[in-house]
Design a protein around this motif. Structure first.
Motif, PDB file in Angstrom:
ATOM      1  N   PHE A 291       0.814  -1.222   0.000  1.00 14.87           N
ATOM      2  CA  PHE A 291       0.000   0.000   0.000  1.00 14.87           C
ATOM      3  C   PHE A 291       0.849   1.275   0.000  1.00 14.87           C
ATOM      4  O   PHE A 291       0.464   2.288   0.579  1.00 14.87           O
ATOM      5  N   GLY A 292       2.013   1.203  -0.619  1.00 11.12           N
ATOM      6  CA  GLY A 292       2.825   2.405  -0.817  1.00 11.12           C
ATOM      7  C   GLY A 292       3.576   2.845   0.421  1.00 11.12           C
ATOM      8  O   GLY A 292       3.763   2.071   1.368  1.00 11.12           O
ATOM      9  N   SER A 293       3.973   4.116   0.420  1.00 15.14           N
ATOM     10  CA  SER A 293       4.879   4.588   1.468  1.00 15.14           C
ATOM     11  C   SER A 293       4.177   5.390   2.563  1.00 15.14           C
ATOM     12  O   SER A 293       4.790   5.736   3.555  1.00 15.14           O
ATOM     13  N   VAL A 294       2.882   5.697   2.385  1.00  8.69           N
ATOM     14  CA  VAL A 294       2.221   6.572   3.363  1.00  8.69           C
ATOM     15  C   VAL A 294       0.991   5.930   4.026  1.00  8.69           C
ATOM     16  O   VAL A 294       0.782   6.084   5.224  1.00  8.69           O
ATOM     17  N   ALA A 295       0.185   5.213   3.245  1.00  4.15           N
ATOM     18  CA  ALA A 295      -1.088   4.679   3.770  1.00  4.15           C
ATOM     19  C   ALA A 295      -0.839   3.715   4.934  1.00  4.15           C
ATOM     20  O   ALA A 295       0.132   2.968   4.937  1.00  4.15           O
ATOM     21  N   LYS A 296      -1.744   3.788   5.902  1.00  3.92           N
ATOM     22  CA  LYS A 296      -1.607   2.925   7.088  1.00  3.92           C
ATOM     23  C   LYS A 296      -2.937   2.263   7.389  1.00  3.92           C
ATOM     24  O   LYS A 296      -3.985   2.890   7.254  1.00  3.92           O
ATOM     25  N   PHE A 297      -2.891   1.034   7.838  1.00  2.00           N
ATOM     26  CA  PHE A 297      -4.109   0.354   8.265  1.00  2.00           C
ATOM     27  C   PHE A 297      -3.996   0.005   9.742  1.00  2.00           C
ATOM     28  O   PHE A 297      -2.894  -0.229  10.240  1.00  2.00           O
ATOM     29  N   ASN A 298      -5.149  -0.074  10.407  1.00  2.00           N
ATOM     30  CA  ASN A 298      -5.088  -0.454  11.816  1.00  2.00           C
ATOM     31  C   ASN A 298      -5.040  -1.984  11.953  1.00  2.00           C
ATOM     32  O   ASN A 298      -5.146  -2.719  10.964  1.00  2.00           O
ATOM     33  N   ASN A 299      -4.892  -2.425  13.196  1.00  2.00           N
ATOM     34  CA  ASN A 299      -4.688  -3.861  13.428  1.00  2.00           C
ATOM     35  C   ASN A 299      -5.827  -4.720  12.916  1.00  2.00           C
ATOM     36  O   ASN A 299      -5.607  -5.799  12.360  1.00  2.00           O
ATOM     37  N   SER A 300      -7.072  -4.234  13.104  1.00  2.00           N
ATOM     38  CA  SER A 300      -8.185  -5.096  12.699  1.00  2.00           C
ATOM     39  C   SER A 300      -8.229  -5.228  11.177  1.00  2.00           C
ATOM     40  O   SER A 300      -8.544  -6.292  10.645  1.00  2.00           O
ATOM     41  N   GLN A 301      -7.850  -4.142  10.472  1.00  2.00           N
ATOM     42  CA  GLN A 301      -7.809  -4.239   9.007  1.00  2.00           C
ATOM     43  C   GLN A 301      -6.699  -5.202   8.551  1.00  2.00           C
ATOM     44  O   GLN A 301      -6.878  -5.994   7.631  1.00  2.00           O
ATOM     45  N   LEU A 302      -5.561  -5.122   9.239  1.00  2.00           N
ATOM     46  CA  LEU A 302      -4.454  -6.024   8.862  1.00  2.00           C
ATOM     47  C   LEU A 302      -4.884  -7.482   9.066  1.00  2.00           C
ATOM     48  O   LEU A 302      -4.575  -8.356   8.251  1.00  2.00           O
ATOM     49  N   LYS A 303      -5.625  -7.711  10.138  1.00  2.00           N
ATOM     50  CA  LYS A 303      -6.096  -9.074  10.414  1.00  2.00           C
ATOM     51  C   LYS A 303      -7.050  -9.542   9.313  1.00  2.00           C
ATOM     52  O   LYS A 303      -6.980 -10.688   8.853  1.00  2.00           O
ATOM     53  N   GLU A 304      -7.939  -8.649   8.867  1.00  2.00           N
ATOM     54  CA  GLU A 304      -8.863  -9.010   7.774  1.00  2.00           C
ATOM     55  C   GLU A 304      -8.069  -9.369   6.509  1.00  2.00           C
ATOM     56  O   GLU A 304      -8.420 -10.298   5.784  1.00  2.00           O
ATOM     57  N   ILE A 305      -7.005  -8.615   6.258  1.00  2.00           N
ATOM     58  CA  ILE A 305      -6.190  -8.901   5.059  1.00  2.00           C
ATOM     59  C   ILE A 305      -5.574 -10.294   5.186  1.00  2.00           C
ATOM     60  O   ILE A 305      -5.607 -11.101   4.250  1.00  2.00           O
ATOM     61  N   ALA A 306      -5.026 -10.576   6.374  1.00  2.00           N
ATOM     62  CA  ALA A 306      -4.391 -11.886   6.590  1.00  2.00           C
ATOM     63  C   ALA A 306      -5.401 -13.018   6.343  1.00  2.00           C
ATOM     64  O   ALA A 306      -5.116 -13.978   5.606  1.00  2.00           O
ATOM     65  N   ILE A 307      -6.584 -12.872   6.927  1.00  2.00           N
ATOM     66  CA  ILE A 307      -7.582 -13.945   6.804  1.00  2.00           C
ATOM     67  C   ILE A 307      -8.073 -14.050   5.363  1.00  2.00           C
ATOM     68  O   ILE A 307      -8.236 -15.158   4.824  1.00  2.00           O
ATOM     69  N   GLY A 308      -8.263 -12.906   4.714  1.00  2.00           N
ATOM     70  CA  GLY A 308      -8.700 -12.899   3.317  1.00  2.00           C
ATOM     71  C   GLY A 308      -7.679 -13.572   2.407  1.00  2.00           C
ATOM     72  O   GLY A 308      -8.031 -14.364   1.525  1.00  2.00           O
ATOM     73  N   LEU A 309      -6.408 -13.264   2.647  1.00  2.00           N
ATOM     74  CA  LEU A 309      -5.350 -13.863   1.815  1.00  2.00           C
ATOM     75  C   LEU A 309      -5.315 -15.375   2.023  1.00  2.00           C
ATOM     76  O   LEU A 309      -5.237 -16.153   1.061  1.00  2.00           O
ATOM     77  N   GLU A 310      -5.376 -15.789   3.280  1.00  2.00           N
ATOM     78  CA  GLU A 310      -5.324 -17.231   3.577  1.00  2.00           C
ATOM     79  C   GLU A 310      -6.508 -17.938   2.911  1.00  2.00           C
ATOM     80  O   GLU A 310      -6.347 -18.989   2.286  1.00  2.00           O
ATOM     81  N   ALA A 311      -7.700 -17.336   3.024  1.00  2.00           N
ATOM     82  CA  ALA A 311      -8.898 -17.970   2.465  1.00  2.00           C
ATOM     83  C   ALA A 311      -8.830 -18.069   0.941  1.00  2.00           C
ATOM     84  O   ALA A 311      -9.392 -18.993   0.346  1.00  2.00           O
ATOM     85  N   SER A 312      -8.129 -17.126   0.299  1.00  2.00           N
ATOM     86  CA  SER A 312      -8.063 -17.163  -1.174  1.00  2.00           C
ATOM     87  C   SER A 312      -7.238 -18.356  -1.658  1.00  2.00           C
ATOM     88  O   SER A 312      -7.375 -18.791  -2.801  1.00  2.00           O
ATOM     89  N   GLY A 313      -6.364 -18.856  -0.802  1.00  2.00           N
ATOM     90  CA  GLY A 313      -5.509 -19.987  -1.187  1.00  2.00           C
ATOM     91  C   GLY A 313      -4.403 -19.568  -2.154  1.00  2.00           C
ATOM     92  O   GLY A 313      -3.644 -20.399  -2.649  1.00  2.00           O
ATOM     93  N   VAL A 314      -4.279 -18.272  -2.415  1.00  2.00           N
ATOM     94  CA  VAL A 314      -3.254 -17.787  -3.357  1.00  2.00           C
ATOM     95  C   VAL A 314      -1.968 -17.483  -2.580  1.00  2.00           C
ATOM     96  O   VAL A 314      -2.008 -16.928  -1.485  1.00  2.00           O
ATOM     97  N   GLU A 315      -0.832 -17.859  -3.151  1.00  2.00           N
ATOM     98  CA  GLU A 315       0.446 -17.544  -2.506  1.00  2.00           C
ATOM     99  C   GLU A 315       0.683 -16.027  -2.599  1.00  2.00           C
ATOM    100  O   GLU A 315       0.238 -15.391  -3.547  1.00  2.00           O
TER     101      GLU A 315
END
Ligand code: UDP
Length: 484
Positions: A291-315
Motif C-alpha cells: 500500500f505504498g509509502s504513506v497509507a496505514k491500516f489499523n490492526n483489525s484491518q491487517l487481520k482481515e487482510i491476513a484472513i482474506g489472503l489465507e482464504a483465497s488460497g493464493v500464494e
C-alpha cells in the motif's frame, strides 16, 4: 538569463516524500542518459537516497553524472522534530501542515541556487507552487511534476470545476464525471474533502496556489505513456488546454536487479532471498500486496487482510509498513493465531520496505493488490499485472477508475471513502478473498492479465528510441533549447 552557449542544464526539485522522490530519481537518469546536465535539489538528509539511486547510472550506462545540491530543511523553524525531512518520518499526521510550512520556506535558498547556476529549466513538484515565480525572476521556465496520470489530472479538474457531487442525494449515490470522456462513475464519498466541502483549513491555500501555478507554468511533465491513456492525454492537452509532455513509465529506466532493488530506501529483505523465494514459485502464482509509502491500516484491518489472503488460497508477498501507531508491526497482535506457521512457504510477509519493482517484474508474480498510488499502478502496468484496487487518499480513487473502468485490468476491493489521514477504509475478509481470487484465477483473470501484458509491451516500446515517451522527452529538450 541562461546563456545560449551554456550546456542544457535541468534542475529537478522533488517534494520530500518517497512517492515524489522515486520518480524524480528516475527522471534524472533519463535526462542524464540524453546527455543533459542534471542537478537534483534536495535536503541534506534526503541527499544519500538520490546519490544511491542514481549511482549506477554513472558507471553503467555511459550517461553523464547526476549532480546533487542540498538546501537546509527548516524543520525546527516550522515546528517539526529535528531530522524530520521526509513525509513518512512525521511522528503524527497532525504535523502535516508544519511539514508543508517547512517546504514553503525553501523559496529563498532555491532562488540562490537558480541565480548561481542559471539552469535551462526547472522541473519542480506541484507542492512548490511558488517555484514558478522563483524561476521567472531569472527568466527560467518552470515545469510542474504532479506524479500522476493524465486521467487523474483531467478527472480531478472536471470534478472540481463542475461539482457533480452536489447533485447526488447521498455519499454513496454514483455520479458520472461531466464533460469527461468515458462515462466514468464515482461517488461523493470518494471525492477529496477539500474539493467537496469547501472547507478552509491550513492546506487550502496550498492547493489553491498549486492550481494557479499550474496554469502559469511553462508546462507539465507526466509520468505516463501515450498508448496507456490516449483519450485522456488528448483531452488534457486539447480540451483543458494544458501543455504537457509524457515521458514514462519512469521506473522502466531501471534495468538491472541492483537498480530495481534500491528504490529510495534500503529494502527490509535481502533481495537475493526474496528472488530465491519467488524462483521457487510457478509463473503468475503469487499476488503482491503493498500500500505504498504513506497509507496505514489499523490492526483489525491487517487481520482481515491476513484472513482474506489465507482464504483465497493464493500464494502471496505482503508488505506491512512499520508505523508509530496501532499498526506498529512490533506488536504483532494483528496476525491471526498461528498464521505465519500455516503460511510457511506459501506467504512471505515483508515488514517495512520491499524491493517492489524487483518483485513485480518477477515471472512468479501474477497480480497486485495496490492502494492506487500512481507510481505503484504504473509499475504494475509496466509489469503486465492485473490489480485489486484499494484506494485510500490523494488522487487514488481517480487512478482506480482508470484501471477498473477504462483499462479493465483490475477489480475494486470495495473501498468507498476518501481519507485525509491516509488510514484506509474497513474492508472485510470476504471482499479481499473474492477480489484476490478474481485477479488470480479463472477466465476473467486471464483476460485481464492478457490486456495488462499488452499494455506492458506498449510501455516498453514507448521508452525505446522512436517510442512515444522517448520522442516526447526529446521534443521537450529541443523546445527548451530553442526557448533559451
Ligand atoms: N515502494 C517500494 N517499496 C515499498 C513501498 C513502496 O519500493 O515497500 C515504492 C513503490 O515502488 C513506488 C513508491 O514507493 O515507486 C510509492 O509511490 P506510490 O505513488 O505508489 O504511492 P505513495 O507512497 O506516494 O502513496
Amino acid at each position: 538569463m541562461a546563456s545560449q552557449n551554456r550546456p542544457f542544464h535541468v534542475f529537478l526539485f522533488p517534494f520530500m516524500a518517497h512517492g515524489h522522490m522515486i520518480p524524480v530519481s528516475d527522471m534524472a537518469k533519463l535526462f542524464a542518459a540524453q546527455g543533459v546536465k542534471t542537478t537534483i535539489i534536495t535536503t541534506p538528509l534526503n541527499a544519500p537516497t538520490f546519490s544511491k539511486a542514481t549511482r549506477s547510472r554513472k558507471t553503467n550506462s555511459g550517461g553523464i553524472e547526476i549532480e546533487i545540491k542540498t538546501i537546509e530543511f527548516p524543520s525546527l523553524e516550522a515546528g517539526l522534530p529535528e531530522g524530520c525531512e521526509i513525509l513518512d518520518s512525521l511522528p503524527t499526521p497532525e504535523l502535516l501542515y508544519s511539514f508543508f510550512k517547512a517546504a514553503g520556506l525553501l523559496q529563498e535558498p532555491l532562488e540562490r541556487l537558480l541565480l548561481e547556476d542559471q539552469p535551462t529549466c526547472l522541473v519542480a513538484d506541484m507542492f512548490f507552487s511558488w517555484a514558478t515565480d522563483a524561476a521567472a525572476k531569472f527568466g527560467i521556465p518552470r515545469l510542474i511534476f504532479h506524479g500522476t496520470s493524465f486521467f487523474s489530472l483531467a478527472a480531478s479538474d472536471c470534478v472540481g470545476r463542475y461539482e457533480p457531487f452536489k447533485n447526488t442525494s447521498s455519499d454513496s449515490e454514483p455520479f458520472v464525471i461531466p464533460n469527461f470522456p468515458g462515462e466514468i462513475k464515482m461517488t461523493r464519498a470518494q471525492v477529496p474533502d477539500f474539493v467537496k466541502y469547501n472547507i478552509e483549513n491550513d492546506l487550502t491555500p496550498l492547493i489553491k496556489h498549486a492550481k494557479e501555478a499550474e496554469v502559469r507554468s511553462y508546462g507539465i511533465v507526466v509520468n505516463s505513456f501515450y498508448e496507456l491513456e490516449p483519450v485522456y492525454a488528448d483531452y488534457f492537452r486539447k480540451v483543458l488546454g494544458r501543455k504537457a509532455w509524457h515521458i514514462g513509465p519512469l521506473s522502466l529506466c531501471n534495468r538491472d536487479n541492483e537498480e530495481k532493488a534500491y528504490r529510495g530506501k534500503e529494502a527490509s529483505i535481502d533481495e537475493h532471498e526474496c528472488l530465491k523465494w519467488l524462483d521457487s514459485k510457478k509463473p503468475n502464482s503469487v499476488v503482491y500486496v503493498c500500500f505504498g509509502s504513506v497509507a496505514k491500516f489499523n490492526n483489525s484491518q491487517l487481520k482481515e487482510i491476513a484472513i482474506g489472503l489465507e482464504a483465497s488460497g493464493v500464494e502471496f508477498i505482503w508488505v506491512v509498513r512499520k508505523g508509530k501507531d496501532d499498526c506498529d508491526v512490533g506488536k504483532e497482535d494483528w496476525l491471526p493465531e498461528g498464521f505465519e506457521e500455516r503460511m510457511e512457504g506459501k506467504g512471505l510477509i515483508i515488514r517495512g520496505w520491499a524491493p517492489q519493482v524487483l518483485i513485480l517484474d518477477h515471472v512468479a508474480v501474477g497480480g497486485f493488490v495496490t492502494h492506487c498510488g500512481w507510481n505503484s499502478m504504473l509499475e504494475g502496468i509496466a509489469a503486465g499485472l492485473p490489480m485489486v484496487t484499494w484506494p485510500v487518499s490523494a488522487e487514488q480513487f481517480y487512478n482506480e477508475k482508470l484501471v477498473t473502468q477504462v483499462l479493465k485490468i483490475g477489480v475494486g476491493v470495495g473501498a468507498q471513502k476518501w481519507w485525509i489521514k491516509v488510514v484506509g477504509d474497513c474492508v472485510m475478509r470476504e471482499a479481499i478473498e473474492k477480489a484476490v481470487t478474481q485477479i488470480m484465477v479463472g477466465e476473467e483473470a486471464e483476460e485481464m492479465r492478457s490486456r495488462a501484458k499488452g499494455l506492458a509491451k506498449q510501455a516498453r516500446r514507448a521508452i525505446e528510441k522512436g517510442g512515444s515517451s522517448h520522442s516526447d522527452l526529446n521534443a521537450l529538450i529541443e523546445e527548451l533549447s530553442s526557448h533559451r
